[in-house]
Scaffold this active site. Sequence first.
Site, PDB file in Angstrom:
ATOM      1  N   ASN A  35       0.873  -1.181   0.000  1.00  0.00           N
ATOM      2  CA  ASN A  35       0.000   0.000   0.000  1.00  0.00           C
ATOM      3  C   ASN A  35       0.908   1.228   0.000  1.00  0.00           C
ATOM      4  OD1 ASN A  35       0.444   0.927   2.862  1.00  0.00           O
ATOM      5  ND2 ASN A  35      -0.362  -1.121   3.258  1.00  0.00           N
ATOM      6  N   GLY A  43      -1.949  -9.866   4.033  1.00  0.00           N
ATOM      7  CA  GLY A  43      -1.815 -10.562   2.748  1.00  0.00           C
ATOM      8  C   GLY A  43      -0.379 -10.835   2.360  1.00  0.00           C
ATOM      9  N   VAL A  44      -0.104 -10.666   1.083  1.00  0.00           N
ATOM     10  CA  VAL A  44       1.237 -10.978   0.567  1.00  0.00           C
ATOM     11  C   VAL A  44       2.277  -9.995   1.126  1.00  0.00           C
ATOM     12  CG1 VAL A  44       1.044  -9.704  -1.637  1.00  0.00           C
ATOM     13  CG2 VAL A  44       2.441 -11.761  -1.513  1.00  0.00           C
ATOM     14  N   ASP A  45       1.858  -8.760   1.377  1.00  0.00           N
ATOM     15  CA  ASP A  45       2.740  -7.728   1.946  1.00  0.00           C
ATOM     16  C   ASP A  45       3.270  -8.202   3.315  1.00  0.00           C
ATOM     17  OD1 ASP A  45       3.988  -5.290   2.348  1.00  0.00           O
ATOM     18  OD2 ASP A  45       2.137  -4.119   2.545  1.00  0.00           O
TER      19      ASP A  45
HETATM   20  N1  AR6 Z   1       2.281 -15.689  -2.004  1.00  0.00           N
HETATM   21  C1  AR6 Z   1       1.555 -15.407  -3.114  1.00  0.00           C
HETATM   22  N2  AR6 Z   1       0.350 -14.802  -3.074  1.00  0.00           N
HETATM   23  C2  AR6 Z   1      -0.139 -14.479  -1.855  1.00  0.00           C
HETATM   24  C3  AR6 Z   1       0.550 -14.742  -0.645  1.00  0.00           C
HETATM   25  C4  AR6 Z   1       1.829 -15.370  -0.752  1.00  0.00           C
HETATM   26  N3  AR6 Z   1       2.566 -15.650   0.305  1.00  0.00           N
HETATM   27  N4  AR6 Z   1      -0.212 -14.292   0.387  1.00  0.00           N
HETATM   28  C5  AR6 Z   1      -1.348 -13.797  -0.143  1.00  0.00           C
HETATM   29  N5  AR6 Z   1      -1.318 -13.911  -1.487  1.00  0.00           N
HETATM   30  P1  AR6 Z   1      -3.416  -8.999  -1.027  1.00  0.00           P
HETATM   31  P2  AR6 Z   1      -4.029  -6.542  -2.561  1.00  0.00           P
HETATM   32  C6  AR6 Z   1      -2.314 -13.536  -2.493  1.00  0.00           C
HETATM   33  O1  AR6 Z   1      -4.579  -8.767  -0.143  1.00  0.00           O
HETATM   34  O2  AR6 Z   1      -5.378  -7.040  -2.928  1.00  0.00           O
HETATM   35  C7  AR6 Z   1      -2.121  -5.597   2.155  1.00  0.00           C
HETATM   36  O3  AR6 Z   1      -2.539  -5.461   3.479  1.00  0.00           O
HETATM   37  C8  AR6 Z   1      -3.752 -13.337  -2.056  1.00  0.00           C
HETATM   38  O4  AR6 Z   1      -4.387 -14.594  -1.878  1.00  0.00           O
HETATM   39  O5  AR6 Z   1      -2.145  -9.443  -0.428  1.00  0.00           O
HETATM   40  O6  AR6 Z   1      -3.184  -5.892  -3.622  1.00  0.00           O
HETATM   41  C9  AR6 Z   1      -1.294  -4.411   1.659  1.00  0.00           C
HETATM   42  O7  AR6 Z   1      -0.555  -3.814   2.701  1.00  0.00           O
HETATM   43  C10 AR6 Z   1      -4.304 -12.593  -3.276  1.00  0.00           C
HETATM   44  O8  AR6 Z   1      -4.598 -13.518  -4.336  1.00  0.00           O
HETATM   45  O9  AR6 Z   1      -3.065  -7.683  -1.909  1.00  0.00           O
HETATM   46  C11 AR6 Z   1      -2.348  -3.493   1.122  1.00  0.00           C
HETATM   47  O10 AR6 Z   1      -2.907  -2.685   2.138  1.00  0.00           O
HETATM   48  C12 AR6 Z   1      -3.119 -11.731  -3.719  1.00  0.00           C
HETATM   49  O11 AR6 Z   1      -1.971 -12.270  -3.049  1.00  0.00           O
HETATM   50  C13 AR6 Z   1      -3.405  -4.431   0.569  1.00  0.00           C
HETATM   51  O12 AR6 Z   1      -3.263  -5.644   1.313  1.00  0.00           O
HETATM   52  C14 AR6 Z   1      -3.235 -10.241  -3.376  1.00  0.00           C
HETATM   53  O13 AR6 Z   1      -3.892 -10.079  -2.120  1.00  0.00           O
HETATM   54  C15 AR6 Z   1      -3.186  -4.750  -0.883  1.00  0.00           C
HETATM   55  O14 AR6 Z   1      -4.241  -5.527  -1.355  1.00  0.00           O
END
Ligand code: AR6
Length: 194
Positions: A35, A43-45
């Site tokens: 973000n 999540g991934v972050d």
């Molecule tokens: N490896 C691969 N993909 C993953 C992993 C992983 N270890 N963990 C989660 N995903 P999101 P956004 C997937 O929410 O929608 C954060 O809080 C997940 O299943 O991580 O861009 C940031 O700080 C999904 O398919 O990212 C921002 O505030 C994908 O990664 C916000 O979330 C993206 O989900 C960004 O939201």
Amino acid sequence: MVNQATEVTINQAKLRIIQGDITRQGTDAIVNAANSSLMGGGGVDGAIHRAGGPAILDECKQIVARQGQLPTGKAVITTGGNLKAKYVIHTVGPIWHGGNKGEPELLASAYKESLKLAAENNLNSIAFPSISTGAYGYPVSQASKIAINAVITLLSHSTTSLREAVFVLFDSQTFAAYASALTDIGEERGLPLS
Ligand code: AR6
């Protein structure tokens, strides 16, 4: 004609999709769906900062002190810390507000700016998560098409150093959406699929 492709060849480069955890990838860089604060999150972050350790957040803080928050659609690069990947490229995808607030262009920009930064740093390989389709709510059927089109377009530039791009999809529904998009777009663009 392939049933469901997982790989496409673009000039000397390959684009692949796999299901898995991006923090375990050994590509030169992995991309973080961050973000604008660059201070970490869920999540991934969250997973990348946990696996990579504090050196990543230290560099993010320095970047924000220097240039302020990272606008949606832009990207910056830091160390990979303890990760196998040498670098993390942090980008910010759009929050889904229904599709008429510039979301498609901003999502394409997040991929393009990440790939540009990788090429500027002479990187060979890069791994992406599915940007914006988790907490940010972007419908995955639409996001997958934008993501794959953006990456194929940048990989087809003759000047890029990149030879490999991988989408690392966390769950089976997301993987299935990207497999379908890769197959459709590969066929549309006349690219060799496997
Ligand atoms: N490896 C691969 N993909 C993953 C992993 C992983 N270890 N963990 C989660 N995903 P999101 P956004 C997937 O929410 O929608 C954060 O809080 C997940 O299943 O991580 O861009 C940031 O700080 C999904 O398919 O990212 C921002 O505030 C994908 O990664 C916000 O979330 C993206 O989900 C960004 O939201």
